[in-house]
Scaffold this motif. Sequence first.
Motif, PDB file in Angstrom:
ATOM      1  N   LYS A 197       0.727  -1.110   0.157  1.00 48.59           N
ATOM      2  CA  LYS A 197       0.004  -0.163   0.150  1.00 48.59           C
ATOM      3  C   LYS A 197       0.915   1.276  -0.028  1.00 48.59           C
ATOM      4  O   LYS A 197       0.446   2.248  -0.744  1.00 48.59           O
ATOM      5  CB  LYS A 197      -1.070  -0.026   1.336  1.00 48.59           C
ATOM      6  N   LYS A 208      -0.865   4.299 -10.844  1.00 45.12           N
ATOM      7  CA  LYS A 208      -2.047   4.000  -9.852  1.00 45.12           C
ATOM      8  C   LYS A 208      -3.101   3.400 -10.858  1.00 45.12           C
ATOM      9  O   LYS A 208      -3.609   2.371 -10.448  1.00 45.12           O
ATOM     10  CB  LYS A 208      -2.439   5.019  -9.056  1.00 45.12           C
ATOM     11  N   GLN A 212      -4.490  -0.470 -10.515  1.00 46.66           N
ATOM     12  CA  GLN A 212      -5.818  -0.819 -10.455  1.00 46.66           C
ATOM     13  C   GLN A 212      -6.516  -1.825 -11.676  1.00 46.66           C
ATOM     14  O   GLN A 212      -7.040  -2.719 -11.118  1.00 46.66           O
ATOM     15  CB  GLN A 212      -6.434   0.410 -10.100  1.00 46.66           C
ATOM     16  N   LYS A 213      -6.238  -1.530 -12.762  1.00 48.32           N
ATOM     17  CA  LYS A 213      -6.683  -2.386 -13.663  1.00 48.32           C
ATOM     18  C   LYS A 213      -6.232  -3.664 -13.832  1.00 48.32           C
ATOM     19  O   LYS A 213      -6.733  -4.536 -14.151  1.00 48.32           O
ATOM     20  CB  LYS A 213      -6.769  -1.376 -15.059  1.00 48.32           C
ATOM     21  N   PHE A 215      -4.102  -5.279 -11.752  1.00 48.83           N
ATOM     22  CA  PHE A 215      -3.871  -6.398 -10.459  1.00 48.83           C
ATOM     23  C   PHE A 215      -5.353  -6.380  -9.714  1.00 48.83           C
ATOM     24  O   PHE A 215      -5.009  -7.386  -9.030  1.00 48.83           O
ATOM     25  CB  PHE A 215      -2.699  -5.876  -9.344  1.00 48.83           C
ATOM     26  N   PHE A 216      -6.057  -5.444  -9.664  1.00 50.79           N
ATOM     27  CA  PHE A 216      -7.147  -5.576  -8.902  1.00 50.79           C
ATOM     28  C   PHE A 216      -8.249  -5.865  -9.797  1.00 50.79           C
ATOM     29  O   PHE A 216      -9.090  -6.627  -9.211  1.00 50.79           O
ATOM     30  CB  PHE A 216      -7.370  -4.133  -8.143  1.00 50.79           C
ATOM     31  N   GLU A 217      -8.519  -5.292 -11.011  1.00 49.89           N
ATOM     32  CA  GLU A 217      -9.570  -5.716 -11.893  1.00 49.89           C
ATOM     33  C   GLU A 217      -9.197  -6.910 -12.737  1.00 49.89           C
ATOM     34  O   GLU A 217      -9.930  -7.518 -13.565  1.00 49.89           O
ATOM     35  CB  GLU A 217      -9.904  -4.370 -12.806  1.00 49.89           C
ATOM     36  N   GLU A 218      -7.923  -7.303 -12.777  1.00 50.91           N
ATOM     37  CA  GLU A 218      -7.206  -8.479 -13.420  1.00 50.91           C
ATOM     38  C   GLU A 218      -7.445  -8.449 -15.009  1.00 50.91           C
ATOM     39  O   GLU A 218      -7.798  -9.553 -15.586  1.00 50.91           O
ATOM     40  CB  GLU A 218      -7.924  -9.704 -12.924  1.00 50.91           C
TER      41      GLU A 218
END
Length: 257
Positions: A197, A208, A212-213, A215-218
């Motif tokens: 973080k 950033k 987000q796209k 590694f979080f939204e894969e």
Amino acid sequence: MVDEKKTINVDDAEIDRLFEEYQKTKDINLRNELVNRHLYIAEIVAKKFVNRGIEYDDLYQVACMALINAVERFEPNKGYKFTSFATPTIMGEIKRYFRDRALLIRLPRRIYETSSKIKLATEILSTKLKRPPKVEEIAEHLNMSLEEVLEVMEASTNYLPQSLDQTMYEDEEMTLGDVLGKSDDSLTQIENIEAIKKAIDKLSPIEKEFVQKRFFEEKTQREIADEMKVSQMYISRLEKKVLKKLKDFIDGTKMPI
């Protein structure tokens, strides 16, 4: 103990003949001759392990015993040379010797040296007698009193580390391992998340957005490129740059600009 002469330039045909004859006769004189011809192997291997906390003489004795065992086990009809068989055999025995002596508490020098002699004598007598020797036989072989041998054996045993699977008390199933503290993987995971973080906070707005796209939204690199109206090559380079920044921060190095 066998004569410590060195014979490096051995004749393979002669060696094979001696091994074949020894397999048939088990003549102790033949075995000693084969050992004498290959003592250089024991010396070379033992020297590889010097300066690791154990005297060279002890390592050499262990190597010689391993060499004797290798001579007794070698089968010349297998198609490989004795040197190829003996070298890893000796190395393995020396490594086992190190493991056996990885004591939690250092033995007094007198006990340690005498214990090594007792171990070597036990191996020699076991080979000679074709059975484990009695304590009296070990004492006679070392020209020591029975009381001295028993004292050193007991002391050496007391200094050895105990298995974590050993039960603490009779008639109980609790082992030593059960009462030892263990690392908490969940705490390590929390520390890693916090570090990530903080590292992400150091990124630029576009970096950033990419994180987000990706590694979080894969999403795939192609999908991100289409959404951000850039080439896939640009996204590929951005990913490498972002990953390097995160790694450098987490490793404690300076964040690249």
